[in-house]
Design an enzyme around this catalytic site. Structure first.
Site, PDB file in Angstrom:
ATOM      1  N   ARG A 282       0.866  -1.187   0.000  1.00 50.79           N
ATOM      2  CA  ARG A 282       0.000   0.000   0.000  1.00 50.79           C
ATOM      3  C   ARG A 282       0.897   1.231   0.000  1.00 50.79           C
ATOM      4  O   ARG A 282       1.382   1.647   1.029  1.00 50.79           O
ATOM      5  CB  ARG A 282      -0.902  -0.007   1.244  1.00 50.79           C
ATOM      6  N   HIS A 286      -3.935   4.863   3.869  1.00 55.69           N
ATOM      7  CA  HIS A 286      -4.978   3.838   4.057  1.00 55.69           C
ATOM      8  C   HIS A 286      -6.282   4.361   3.457  1.00 55.69           C
ATOM      9  O   HIS A 286      -6.885   3.728   2.602  1.00 55.69           O
ATOM     10  CB  HIS A 286      -5.158   3.502   5.533  1.00 55.69           C
ATOM     11  N   TYR A 295       3.197   6.766  11.370  1.00 56.42           N
ATOM     12  CA  TYR A 295       3.468   5.399  11.856  1.00 56.42           C
ATOM     13  C   TYR A 295       4.388   4.572  10.964  1.00 56.42           C
ATOM     14  O   TYR A 295       4.743   3.468  11.310  1.00 56.42           O
ATOM     15  CB  TYR A 295       2.162   4.630  12.116  1.00 56.42           C
TER      16      TYR A 295
HETATM   17  C1  LIG Z   1     -14.746  -5.406  11.699  1.00 56.09           C
HETATM   18  C2  LIG Z   1     -13.944  -4.158  11.486  1.00 56.09           C
HETATM   19  N1  LIG Z   1     -12.949  -3.851  12.332  1.00 56.09           N
HETATM   20  C3  LIG Z   1     -12.217  -2.742  12.118  1.00 56.09           C
HETATM   21  C4  LIG Z   1     -12.496  -1.905  11.076  1.00 56.09           C
HETATM   22  C5  LIG Z   1     -11.645  -0.657  10.843  1.00 56.09           C
HETATM   23  N2  LIG Z   1     -10.789  -0.892   9.693  1.00 56.09           N
HETATM   24  C6  LIG Z   1     -11.072  -0.371   8.482  1.00 56.09           C
HETATM   25  S1  LIG Z   1      -9.954  -0.794   7.321  1.00 56.09           S
HETATM   26  C7  LIG Z   1      -9.047  -1.677   8.430  1.00 56.09           C
HETATM   27  C8  LIG Z   1      -7.776  -2.358   8.007  1.00 56.09           C
HETATM   28  C9  LIG Z   1      -7.973  -3.442   7.018  1.00 56.09           C
HETATM   29  O1  LIG Z   1      -6.722  -3.861   6.536  1.00 56.09           O
HETATM   30  P1  LIG Z   1      -6.566  -4.903   5.389  1.00 56.09           P
HETATM   31  O2  LIG Z   1      -7.562  -5.995   5.556  1.00 56.09           O
HETATM   32  O3  LIG Z   1      -5.140  -5.287   5.320  1.00 56.09           O
HETATM   33  O4  LIG Z   1      -7.006  -4.124   4.073  1.00 56.09           O
HETATM   34  P2  LIG Z   1      -6.309  -2.837   3.409  1.00 56.09           P
HETATM   35  O5  LIG Z   1      -6.975  -1.639   4.006  1.00 56.09           O
HETATM   36  O6  LIG Z   1      -4.854  -2.898   3.680  1.00 56.09           O
HETATM   37  O7  LIG Z   1      -6.626  -2.931   1.957  1.00 56.09           O
HETATM   38  C10 LIG Z   1      -9.623  -1.626   9.699  1.00 56.09           C
HETATM   39  C11 LIG Z   1      -9.050  -2.249  10.907  1.00 56.09           C
HETATM   40  C12 LIG Z   1     -13.562  -2.244  10.229  1.00 56.09           C
HETATM   41  N3  LIG Z   1     -13.878  -1.501   9.171  1.00 56.09           N
HETATM   42  N4  LIG Z   1     -14.265  -3.386  10.441  1.00 56.09           N
END
Ligand SMILES: Cc1ncc(C[n+]2csc(CCOP(=O)(O)OP(=O)(O)O)c2C)c(N)n1
Ligand SMILES: [Mg+2]
Length: 388
Positions: A282, A286, A295
């Site tokens: 990435r 985010h 971070y």
């Molecule tokens: C159940 C839940 N927990 C926490 C969140 C907050 N949240 C949004 S995106 C994210 C990270 C997801 O990371 P990843 O699966 O690696 O996908 P990326 O964003 O890197 O594409 C989190 C923790 C959420 N949306 N849903």
């Protein structure tokens, strides 16, 4: 499942079977989970492993290239619009275009796709008009349902929650004896969600025609993969459930297409699911609500610039005499124009009707909600806001 249950203390002949007592005896897996090789077909220098080159026509290769450029152009324009206050929160995809586009290239219109929020490059390729995606990201509910005749699920912001429904869809295909497949995309962070493990298990046991694409981009907001999981080989999850699993260079469009194509063929053939861990990065935020400089060390990002999936594919296409600097320029400009046209269409669309905020939940509105609606409408009236 009860009918398959066997008494593990007895062999089929009725003799007593002694269960293994030590972990080393129990570990009968011939697979070393730490060493699943990463498949690469096209490297950073544009060198290609010809034995594995997917058989795409020249025309299709150029379509794929354009889809990657369009994804990057859409991404940059959305970021600009958000910074101008004309777009809602948005999750950029810069650097992940090979992974995102590659996972839908082998799909037919009859196959299904279950995206994540970072998959807009794939959604555009599947037939979502860009202004439709803009409505979605700007928070209009009409942006969420997939367009008619596009076999996609809407994405879910609840991490990992869309993976089980995708498996259900695959099980439905088996039930209806259809020879199609489902591709579902989720992140390294999502792989820690319980629902994803349940989905893998269901798919494996029921041989659901599902291609799991875990887009391992190194980060889940501010959590690096090393803190996310003690086994950074996320493909090992698939192995654990009995699913054929591979790791792929997610910045290599040819490897992505090859892997998903093979997996889709297996699925359509009745051979069940495949787990693909696509290793990418990435490079950007985010979401637009995030500031990664607080971070992560920006030095970490630099090498990924050299692994840019678009530049790599350009070298390949130039070597095949399919692309020149002039045609790159033309394609880039036409993508820019297409995105601008979508943006202008989006700007000309009606804005939200504030009166609608209480609709769509209940057929018969509960009294308490109806009281709140009246109060809210009174406030809109006081402020002179129009609504229906
Ligand atoms: C159940 C839940 N927990 C926490 C969140 C907050 N949240 C949004 S995106 C994210 C990270 C997801 O990371 P990843 O699966 O690696 O996908 P990326 O964003 O890197 O594409 C989190 C923790 C959420 N949306 N849903
Ligand atoms: Mg991630």
């Amino acid at each position: 499942m009860a009918s398959h249950h066997q008494d593990k203390t007895k062999s089929s002949a009725g003799d007593e079977v002694i269960p293994p007592s030590t972990p080393s005896e129990m570990n009968t897996s011939p697979i070393d989970l730490g060493h699943i090789e990463v498949m690469q077909i096209l490297n950073e220098h544009g060198e290609v492993d010809q034995g594995l080159e997917p058989s795409l026509s020249d025309e299709r290769l150029l379509e794929v290239y354009r889809a990657m450029i369009l994804a990057r152009t859409f991404d940059q324009r959305m970021l600009t619009m958000q910074r101008q206050g004309r777009m809602g929160t948005f999750a950029p995809n810069t650097g992940q275009e090979a992974c995102t586009v590659g996972q839908v290239v082998p799909l037919t219109k009859d196959d299904w796709y279950s995206p994540s929020y970072r998959s807009f490059g794939a959604q555009i390729m599947r037939g979502w008009p860009m202004e439709h995606l803009m409505r979605l990201w700007a928070g209009f509910h009409d942006g969420f349902p997939p367009p008619e005749n596009v076999n996609d699920l809407p994405f879910s912001i609840v991490i990992g929650s869309h993976v089980l429904p995708a498996v259900g869809l695959g099980m439905g295909m088996n039930y209806k004896k259809k020879n199609d497949c489902v591709v579902v995309n989720f992140g390294d962070g999502a792989s820690s969600q319980g629902a994803v493990s349940e989905a893998l298990n269901f798919a494996a046991v029921y041989k659901a025609p599902v291609v799991f694409v875990c887009e391992n981009n190194g980060w889940a907001i501010s959590t690096p993969t090393a803190k996310q999981t003690a086994n950074e080989v996320i493909a090992a999850r698939g192995v654990a459930y009995g699913i054929p699993s591979i790791r792929v260079d997610g910045n290599d469009i040819l490897a992505m297409v090859f892997a998903v194509d093979e997996a889709a063929k297996r699925a359509r053939n009745g051979d069940g699911p495949t787990f693909i861990e696509a290793i990418t990065y990435r490079m950007s935020l985010h979401t637009t609500a995030d500031d990664p400089t607080v971070y992560r060390d920006e030095q970490e990002v630099l090498p990924w610039g050299k692994r840019c999936p678009i530049t790599r594919f350009e070298i390949y296409l130039k070597n095949k005499n399919l692309l020149t600097n002039d045609s790159i320029q033309e394609i880039t400009e036409s993508c820019e124009q297409e995105v601008i046209a979508a943006r202008d269409k989006f700007y000309s669309m009606p804005s939200a009707n504030p009166g609608e905020i209480f609709d769509h939940l209940y057929e018969i509105m509960p009294e308490e909600l109806s009281r709140q609606r009246d109060e809210y409408r009174k406030r809109l009236d006081d402020k002179g806001v129009d609504y229906e």
